[in-house]
Design a protein around this motif. Structure first.
Motif, PDB file in Angstrom:
ATOM      1  N   ASP A   1      -3.954  -2.316  -9.114  1.00  0.00           N
ATOM      2  CA  ASP A   1      -2.986  -2.188 -10.195  1.00  0.00           C
ATOM      3  C   ASP A   1      -1.669  -1.660  -9.633  1.00  0.00           C
ATOM      4  O   ASP A   1      -1.675  -0.799  -8.738  1.00  0.00           O
ATOM      5  CB  ASP A   1      -3.493  -1.207 -11.257  1.00  0.00           C
ATOM      6  CG  ASP A   1      -4.634  -1.760 -12.083  1.00  0.00           C
ATOM      7  OD1 ASP A   1      -4.781  -2.990 -12.131  1.00  0.00           O
ATOM      8  OD2 ASP A   1      -5.379  -0.960 -12.677  1.00  0.00           O
ATOM      9  N   HIS A   2      -0.556  -2.164 -10.159  1.00  0.00           N
ATOM     10  CA  HIS A   2       0.808  -1.740  -9.808  1.00  0.00           C
ATOM     11  C   HIS A   2       1.248  -2.208  -8.428  1.00  0.00           C
ATOM     12  O   HIS A   2       2.338  -1.855  -7.971  1.00  0.00           O
ATOM     13  CB  HIS A   2       0.964  -0.213  -9.908  1.00  0.00           C
ATOM     14  CG  HIS A   2       0.383   0.380 -11.152  1.00  0.00           C
ATOM     15  ND1 HIS A   2       0.927   0.159 -12.392  1.00  0.00           N
ATOM     16  CD2 HIS A   2      -0.719   1.151 -11.345  1.00  0.00           C
ATOM     17  CE1 HIS A   2       0.193   0.784 -13.299  1.00  0.00           C
ATOM     18  NE2 HIS A   2      -0.820   1.384 -12.695  1.00  0.00           N
ATOM     19  N   ALA A   3       0.430  -3.009  -7.751  1.00  0.00           N
ATOM     20  CA  ALA A   3       0.751  -3.438  -6.389  1.00  0.00           C
ATOM     21  C   ALA A   3       1.913  -4.419  -6.357  1.00  0.00           C
ATOM     22  O   ALA A   3       2.129  -5.192  -7.293  1.00  0.00           O
ATOM     23  CB  ALA A   3      -0.465  -4.084  -5.737  1.00  0.00           C
ATOM     24  N   TYR A   4       2.654  -4.392  -5.263  1.00  0.00           N
ATOM     25  CA  TYR A   4       3.623  -5.435  -4.951  1.00  0.00           C
ATOM     26  C   TYR A   4       3.449  -5.807  -3.483  1.00  0.00           C
ATOM     27  O   TYR A   4       3.514  -4.942  -2.597  1.00  0.00           O
ATOM     28  CB  TYR A   4       5.066  -4.974  -5.184  1.00  0.00           C
ATOM     29  CG  TYR A   4       6.075  -6.048  -4.800  1.00  0.00           C
ATOM     30  CD1 TYR A   4       6.439  -7.029  -5.710  1.00  0.00           C
ATOM     31  CD2 TYR A   4       6.610  -6.103  -3.518  1.00  0.00           C
ATOM     32  CE1 TYR A   4       7.329  -8.042  -5.354  1.00  0.00           C
ATOM     33  CE2 TYR A   4       7.489  -7.109  -3.152  1.00  0.00           C
ATOM     34  CZ  TYR A   4       7.847  -8.069  -4.079  1.00  0.00           C
ATOM     35  OH  TYR A   4       8.708  -9.067  -3.716  1.00  0.00           O
ATOM     36  N   HIS A   5       3.241  -7.101  -3.231  1.00  0.00           N
ATOM     37  CA  HIS A   5       3.050  -7.554  -1.852  1.00  0.00           C
ATOM     38  C   HIS A   5       3.920  -8.747  -1.490  1.00  0.00           C
ATOM     39  O   HIS A   5       3.864  -9.202  -0.345  1.00  0.00           O
ATOM     40  CB  HIS A   5       1.580  -7.890  -1.605  1.00  0.00           C
ATOM     41  CG  HIS A   5       0.663  -6.712  -1.728  1.00  0.00           C
ATOM     42  ND1 HIS A   5       0.644  -5.678  -0.812  1.00  0.00           N
ATOM     43  CD2 HIS A   5      -0.252  -6.390  -2.675  1.00  0.00           C
ATOM     44  CE1 HIS A   5      -0.259  -4.780  -1.176  1.00  0.00           C
ATOM     45  NE2 HIS A   5      -0.809  -5.178  -2.297  1.00  0.00           N
ATOM     46  N   GLY A   6       4.738  -9.267  -2.421  1.00  0.00           N
ATOM     47  CA  GLY A   6       5.633 -10.347  -2.060  1.00  0.00           C
ATOM     48  C   GLY A   6       5.748 -11.406  -3.132  1.00  0.00           C
ATOM     49  O   GLY A   6       5.167 -11.300  -4.218  1.00  0.00           O
ATOM     50  N   ARG A   7       6.523 -12.475  -2.801  1.00  0.00           N
ATOM     51  CA  ARG A   7       6.851 -13.524  -3.770  1.00  0.00           C
ATOM     52  C   ARG A   7       6.330 -14.906  -3.368  1.00  0.00           C
ATOM     53  O   ARG A   7       6.649 -15.891  -4.032  1.00  0.00           O
ATOM     54  CB  ARG A   7       8.373 -13.601  -3.948  1.00  0.00           C
ATOM     55  CG  ARG A   7       9.016 -12.329  -4.460  1.00  0.00           C
ATOM     56  CD  ARG A   7      10.521 -12.498  -4.456  1.00  0.00           C
ATOM     57  NE  ARG A   7      11.256 -11.273  -4.717  1.00  0.00           N
ATOM     58  CZ  ARG A   7      11.953 -11.037  -5.828  1.00  0.00           C
ATOM     59  NH1 ARG A   7      12.000 -11.930  -6.784  1.00  0.00           N
ATOM     60  NH2 ARG A   7      12.605  -9.908  -5.980  1.00  0.00           N
TER      61      ARG A   7
ATOM     62  N   VAL B   1       1.999   7.713  -5.522  1.00  0.00           N
ATOM     63  CA  VAL B   1       1.300   8.330  -4.398  1.00  0.00           C
ATOM     64  C   VAL B   1      -0.129   8.603  -4.852  1.00  0.00           C
ATOM     65  O   VAL B   1      -0.348   9.438  -5.734  1.00  0.00           O
ATOM     66  CB  VAL B   1       1.970   9.643  -3.964  1.00  0.00           C
ATOM     67  CG1 VAL B   1       1.264  10.232  -2.747  1.00  0.00           C
ATOM     68  CG2 VAL B   1       3.447   9.424  -3.675  1.00  0.00           C
ATOM     69  N   PRO B   2      -1.128   7.919  -4.310  1.00  0.00           N
ATOM     70  CA  PRO B   2      -2.497   8.152  -4.768  1.00  0.00           C
ATOM     71  C   PRO B   2      -2.949   9.577  -4.474  1.00  0.00           C
ATOM     72  O   PRO B   2      -2.453  10.230  -3.549  1.00  0.00           O
ATOM     73  CB  PRO B   2      -3.311   7.134  -3.969  1.00  0.00           C
ATOM     74  CG  PRO B   2      -2.475   6.821  -2.773  1.00  0.00           C
ATOM     75  CD  PRO B   2      -1.051   6.945  -3.217  1.00  0.00           C
ATOM     76  N   ALA B   3      -3.875  10.056  -5.274  1.00  0.00           N
ATOM     77  CA  ALA B   3      -4.393  11.407  -5.081  1.00  0.00           C
ATOM     78  C   ALA B   3      -5.059  11.528  -3.714  1.00  0.00           C
ATOM     79  O   ALA B   3      -5.637  10.553  -3.204  1.00  0.00           O
ATOM     80  CB  ALA B   3      -5.388  11.741  -6.188  1.00  0.00           C
ATOM     81  N   PRO B   4      -4.987  12.701  -3.087  1.00  0.00           N
ATOM     82  CA  PRO B   4      -5.602  12.895  -1.767  1.00  0.00           C
ATOM     83  C   PRO B   4      -7.072  12.491  -1.769  1.00  0.00           C
ATOM     84  O   PRO B   4      -7.824  12.837  -2.678  1.00  0.00           O
ATOM     85  CB  PRO B   4      -5.432  14.403  -1.524  1.00  0.00           C
ATOM     86  CG  PRO B   4      -4.242  14.784  -2.342  1.00  0.00           C
ATOM     87  CD  PRO B   4      -4.307  13.911  -3.564  1.00  0.00           C
TER      88      PRO B   4
ATOM     89  N   PRO C   1      -0.037   2.434   0.981  1.00  0.00           N
ATOM     90  CA  PRO C   1      -0.344   3.876   0.971  1.00  0.00           C
ATOM     91  C   PRO C   1       0.501   4.650  -0.029  1.00  0.00           C
ATOM     92  O   PRO C   1       0.041   5.634  -0.597  1.00  0.00           O
ATOM     93  CB  PRO C   1      -0.057   4.304   2.411  1.00  0.00           C
ATOM     94  CG  PRO C   1      -0.253   3.059   3.207  1.00  0.00           C
ATOM     95  CD  PRO C   1       0.248   1.952   2.339  1.00  0.00           C
ATOM     96  N   ILE C   2       1.748   4.231  -0.228  1.00  0.00           N
ATOM     97  CA  ILE C   2       2.561   4.644  -1.362  1.00  0.00           C
ATOM     98  C   ILE C   2       3.098   3.356  -1.964  1.00  0.00           C
ATOM     99  O   ILE C   2       3.768   2.585  -1.280  1.00  0.00           O
ATOM    100  CB  ILE C   2       3.723   5.567  -0.957  1.00  0.00           C
ATOM    101  CG1 ILE C   2       3.204   6.862  -0.342  1.00  0.00           C
ATOM    102  CG2 ILE C   2       4.606   5.885  -2.163  1.00  0.00           C
ATOM    103  CD1 ILE C   2       4.303   7.803   0.130  1.00  0.00           C
ATOM    104  N   GLN C   3       2.805   3.121  -3.231  1.00  0.00           N
ATOM    105  CA  GLN C   3       3.231   1.861  -3.826  1.00  0.00           C
ATOM    106  C   GLN C   3       4.744   1.841  -3.992  1.00  0.00           C
ATOM    107  O   GLN C   3       5.365   2.840  -4.337  1.00  0.00           O
ATOM    108  CB  GLN C   3       2.533   1.653  -5.164  1.00  0.00           C
ATOM    109  CG  GLN C   3       1.046   1.375  -4.989  1.00  0.00           C
ATOM    110  CD  GLN C   3       0.359   1.023  -6.285  1.00  0.00           C
ATOM    111  OE1 GLN C   3       0.573   1.659  -7.304  1.00  0.00           O
ATOM    112  NE2 GLN C   3      -0.485   0.011  -6.246  1.00  0.00           N
TER     113      GLN C   3
END
Length: 451
Positions: free
Chosen positions: A161-167, A244-247, A235-237
């Motif tokens: 969820d909330h990912a961005y990897h390109g077009r 920043v995901p929880a530790p 690792p940080i979206q």
């Protein structure tokens, strides 16, 4: 060819590091250029600010109307070492005098080899590594998936969820947000599965391991570990909102991937190369990815990306299975070697941490008097604020748009992001001065007051 009047060339070293507005933003020259842009360029190519740059350096962009704008975007985390940094300019010039292209797949050259050697050395982990070079982050992500599928003999890929990897087609499938990245462009690549992300501000501060177990349970039930080639995660979206995901979230996912023969891919396109105060964001969590994808800040503004990973995985594809006409272009490689030298020995990691402390300190002061700043998050020079309805906590995209527009009108380049369109992100070049940062944040504060 028609040319509009522009400023006389300005040497980067001569750019005064001060915000100066000589016209309204955009000014008349930029408005004239915008008309040309609209006539000549696809409407699908948008612009955050309708201004056109004549010169840039440090933390300043000088537009063709002579306005000096504070740059808090770095071309979306690309000019991390500073725009037109002398070391980068010199490296490009020296290489251009020798040759500009041969295509590494036809005849090789040392720059490609040297960049790969450097990436193998500085990316997380001491295991044997190999690299391949490409042009853009999306292209490198595509190749990471290709390599993972070839190595494992499996097809399934998990994104979040909330990912961005390109077009590109495959990376649009990996990307979560529909508008403006995916809407109307399908159908997309198959065997892509989306899992819940750790989002501390909106998941009740669920612990990292607990959030990871939710995702892992869904993976095992919906796909099955034996059918999964790769997990790909930032690792940080970035575009998703600087989440920043929880530790412990990343560590548990990586551990599960290893247990199940799944390739763990870290997308460090936006978070890599000193942006977070470490060379790579996954280092903050002690995560060693099987494959790491890098781009953006890698070459000081030149188009270059890389895929680096465990040698046995990178060696899996047959000869000729990886490559591309422009991948690892000699000019980009020369720029990358100069940029990597600055990251390692130019004090930039420390500077990123200093910038983060300054940004967070000033933003927390603003938050104390404005409840619409729901969250402040990020690391180093990768910081964001999430703007919300003060009473409900719901995302407030309209407020975010108004604040960004007010900053732009006052000469500060800020970028918005987030699945809900309610996040303002700060990605200043590491060459920026404290004075410019403070001025830019004062403009932000004023914009909040007006909004």
């Amino acid at each position: 060819m028609e040319m509009s009047p522009q400023l006389a060339p300005v040497r980067t070293s001569a750019i005064v590091q001060e915000r100066v507005l000589k016209t309204a933003i955009p000014g008349p020259a930029s408005l004239a250029m915008l008309e040309r842009k609209q006539s000549a360029i696809s409407s699908g190519v948008g612009m955050v600010m309708p201004v056109f740059v004549a010169a840039a350096g440090g933390g300043i962009l000088v537009d063709i109307d002579g306005n000096s704008l504070i740059d808090l975007g770095s071309g979306i985390a690309v000019t991390t070492v500073g725009n037109a940094a002398p070391e980068i300019v010199r490296a490009i010039t020296d290489q251009a005098e020798l040759f500009t292209h041969t295509c590494f797949s036809v005849t090789g050259y040392e720059g490609y080899v040297a960049v790969s050697e450097a990436l193998n050395r500085i990316t997380p982990g001491t295991h044997p590594k190999k690299s391949a070079l490409f042009n853009s982050g999306a292209e490198a992500i595509e190749n990471a998936i290709k390599v993972a599928r070839y190595f494992t003999g499996r097809q399934g890929v998990v994104a979040f969820d909330h990912a961005y990897h390109g077009r590109t087609n495959l990376t649009m499938a990996l990307t979560a947000k529909s508008m403006p990245y995916k809407s109307g462009f399908g159908p997309f690549a198959s065997d892509i599965y989306r899992m819940p992300m750790s989002y501390p501000y909106r998941d009740g501060n669920l612990s990292g391991p607990a959030a990871a177990e939710i995702a892992i349970t869904q993976i095992e039930k919906q796909i099955g570990g034996s059918n999964l080639a790769a997990i790909v995660i930032e690792p940080i979206q970035g575009e998703g909102g600087f989440i920043v995901p929880a530790p412990g979230f990343l560590c548990r996912l990586a551990e599960w991937a290893t247990e199940n023969g799944v390739v763990f891919i870290a997308d460090e396109v936006q978070s890599g190369f000193g942006r977070t105060g470490r060379l790579f964001a996954c280092e903050h969590e002690g995560v060693i990815p099987d494959l790491i994808v890098t781009a953006k800040g890698i070459a000081g503004g030149m188009p270059l990306s890389a895929l680096t990973g465990r040698a046995e995985i990178m060696d899996a594809p047959h000869a000729g299975g990886l490559g591309g006409t422009y991948g690892g272009n000699p000019l980009a490689c020369a720029a990358a070697l100069a940029a990597l030298e600055l990251y390692e020995n130019g004090g930039l990691l420390e500077r990123a941490r200093e910038i983060g402390e300054l940004l967070i300190g000033k933003l927390e002061t603003l938050q104390a008097r404005d409840a619409r700043i729901g969250d402040i998050r990020g690391r180093g020079a990768m910081i964001a604020v999430e703007l919300v309805n003060a009473e409900t906590g719901d995302p407030d995209a309209a407020l975010t748009s108004r604040v960004a527009a007010a900053c732009h009108a006052d000469g500060v380049v800020v970028l918005t992001c987030g699945t809900y369109g309610n996040v303002i992100r700060f990605l200043p070049p590491l060459a920026i001065s404290d004075e410019l940062l403070i001025d830019g944040l004062a403009v932000l504060a004023h914009a909040l007051e007006l909004s």
